[in-house]
Design an enzyme around this catalytic site. Structure first.
Site, PDB file in Angstrom:
ATOM      1  N   HIS A  74       0.828  -1.217   0.000  1.00  0.00           N
ATOM      2  CA  HIS A  74       0.000   0.000   0.000  1.00  0.00           C
ATOM      3  C   HIS A  74       0.865   1.273   0.000  1.00  0.00           C
ATOM      4  O   HIS A  74       0.432   2.318   0.470  1.00  0.00           O
ATOM      5  CB  HIS A  74      -0.959   0.026   1.197  1.00  0.00           C
ATOM      6  CG  HIS A  74      -1.717  -1.245   1.381  1.00  0.00           C
ATOM      7  ND1 HIS A  74      -2.874  -1.528   0.689  1.00  0.00           N
ATOM      8  CD2 HIS A  74      -1.461  -2.333   2.157  1.00  0.00           C
ATOM      9  CE1 HIS A  74      -3.305  -2.732   1.045  1.00  0.00           C
ATOM     10  NE2 HIS A  74      -2.469  -3.240   1.927  1.00  0.00           N
TER      11      HIS A  74
ATOM     12  N   SER B 130      18.556  19.683 -14.210  1.00  0.00           N
ATOM     13  CA  SER B 130      17.577  20.755 -14.298  1.00  0.00           C
ATOM     14  C   SER B 130      18.267  22.014 -14.794  1.00  0.00           C
ATOM     15  O   SER B 130      19.393  22.325 -14.389  1.00  0.00           O
ATOM     16  CB  SER B 130      16.952  21.022 -12.918  1.00  0.00           C
ATOM     17  OG  SER B 130      16.219  22.222 -12.907  1.00  0.00           O
TER      18      SER B 130
END
Length: 477
Positions: free
Chosen positions: A152, A282
């Protein structure tokens, strides 16, 4: 290369030269000429009056295709197959009157597509085996490195880095089995005629059914296939396209699952994909090290998965013996699916062979959670030391909740064990507490499972494949 018109990014940025060559016009139409030659040779062998010069001239011009001349013919005829027939006849004049004898356009288009798809699967198979080999080595290397397991998307019982790798590996092994099944069973369309009844060939051989069947067998054999699909309309059943594209979609989905897991592991700082020495993560944030390879796999996989559904849709509306609404979409989707899957598997191998594992970070993250996971073992230790089970449970509950609250609200490390060691109501010495939280106590049979899976499932595949491997492709962008 012209920069004034659109080109597919799959061709310019992602797919390998080998896959691009396979789906090139040169390969496609070179196959058409080889199919026409195989048809003429087989017809002559079975008694049709085809001059020997015709075959000689056809053999001499299988690859020197004048695409400008083909374009001129297609502009006149509005029919690509007839354009190529005339262009072939121009350079093989002795064969001009017999090229395509008895055949329909799908003789070259469908059979050619199946040949290209089979070759494409062979290319992908070699790359997939290379990925399996590399991932197998990674799993073996890290089989005993404890790591947080997740259910989960929440921390759960521990696993190992290598055991998690076998989950990725098993998906690829299943994909390889699907691919091998398709490779072993993909047929040619064969020599079936206009609506699949072989009527034109029966006429050609004066009603001799045996010769028509032998013609079909000989043409398939000449093109390297054991046989043809038993029955067809004008086209082979488009379900074959669906079956092949499902194989590609399966590979894409497995790669995407791996890439998604790795993106999260990289965000945790546990495992990272390769990063070039001068690579920029980036344009604004110079410190960034983004998982761009994994992200690209996810992006390309989404494309392949979207294509796979079109094959079922196309098959479902092929009324009776065929309709032409399959043509344009197949020209686009089949090559593009192979090119995109090729790019995905290249990226997959590039990542797997350069994975960076950070054990210290993995251990630090384990240490944040392991005391909580050890509570059941702690209860047993405390009871064995003379404690009351229910009372001990309450002590652990109180301290574990308090430790978790301090971690969340104050950013403190997990000090549950320290809290228990200081509590006189908890009858376990501090040195025993540390022993209980050794991570290897919580990985179960993970290391043994890695060894067993590699030995019993993966190694036989690699042994059968041999040492030969496709050339490593550089990630182009």
């Amino acid at each position: 290369m012209s920069h004034a018109s659109y080109r597919s990014p799959l061709a310019d940025r992602y797919a390998s030269p080998a896959m691009l060559e396979l789906w090139s016009l040169q390969t496609r139409h070179g196959l058409w000429r080889r199919l026409w030659l195989a048809l003429a040779e087989s017809e002559r062998d079975l008694g049709v009056a085809i001059p020997a010069d015709a075959l000689t001239q056809m053999r001499a011009h299988l690859d020197d295709i004048d695409f400008d001349k083909v374009a001129e013919y297609e502009k006149r005829f509005r029919h690509d197959v007839m354009a190529h027939i005339h262009a072939f006849g121009d350079v093989a004049p002795a064969a001009k009157g017999v090229i395509h004898l008895g055949a329909t356009s799908c003789f070259v288009t469908d059979n050619g597509d199946l040949i290209q798809m089979r070759r494409g699967l062979e290319l992908l198979r070699a790359r997939l085996v290379s990925v399996i080999r590399a991932l197998s080595a990674f799993a073996k290397q890290w089989k005993a490195e404890p790591a947080l397991g997740y259910t989960h998307l929440q921390p759960a019982q521990l696993t190992t880095v290598g055991k998690r790798a076998t989950l990725w590996l098993q998906d690829l092994v299943l994909d390889l089995a699907d691919l091998d099944h398709r490779l072993a069973n993909i047929p040619m369309r064969g020599v079936k005629g206009t609506t699949g009844t072989q009527a034109s060939f029966l006429e050609l051989f004066g009603g001799d059914h045996a010769k028509v069947r032998e013609l079909d067998r000989r043409v398939c054999q000449a093109m390297g296939f054991p046989g043809s699909i038993p029955v067809s309309g004008q086209t082979y059943s488009r379900k074959l396209d669906q079956q092949v594209l499902d194989v590609l979609a399966g590979i894409a989905a497995s790669a995407a699952k791996f890439a998604s897991d790795l993106r999260m592991l990289q965000s945790f700082g546990e495992i990272e994909e390769p990063f070039g020495k001068e690579q920029i993560g980036s344009s604004a944030m110079a410190y960034k090290r983004n998982p761009m390879r994994s992200e690209r796999i996810n992006s390309l996989a989404r494309f392949v998965l979207s294509i796979a559904g079109t094959a079922n849709e196309t098959h479902s509306v092929q009324y009776f013996e065929r309709t032409l609404d399959d043509s344009a979409i197949r020209r686009i989707t089949i090559p593009e699916a192979f090119l995109a899957t090729d790019a995905i598997v290249i990226l997959l191998e590039n990542i797997v062979t350069g994975l960076e594992v950070h054990p210290a970070r993995i251990r630090a993250r384990i240490n944040e959670e392991l005391p909580f996971m050890a509570t059941e073992a702690l209860i047993v230790r405390a009871v064995n030391a003379g404690g009351d089970r229910q009372a001990v449970h309450e002590v652990i509950r109180v301290h574990s909740i308090a430790a978790a609250r301090a971690m969340k609200d104050e950013g403190k490390p997990n000090d549950m064990l320290e809290r228990l060691a200081k509590d006189p109501a908890f009858p376990v010495p501090s040195e025993d507490l540390a022993a209980v939280t050794d991570p290897m106590r919580f990985v179960g049979r993970a290391p043994q499972q890695v060894d067993e899976f590699l030995a019993e499932v993966v190694d036989p595949i690699l042994v059968a494949a041999g040492e030969a491997a496709p050339p490593k492709e550089e990630v182009r962008v």
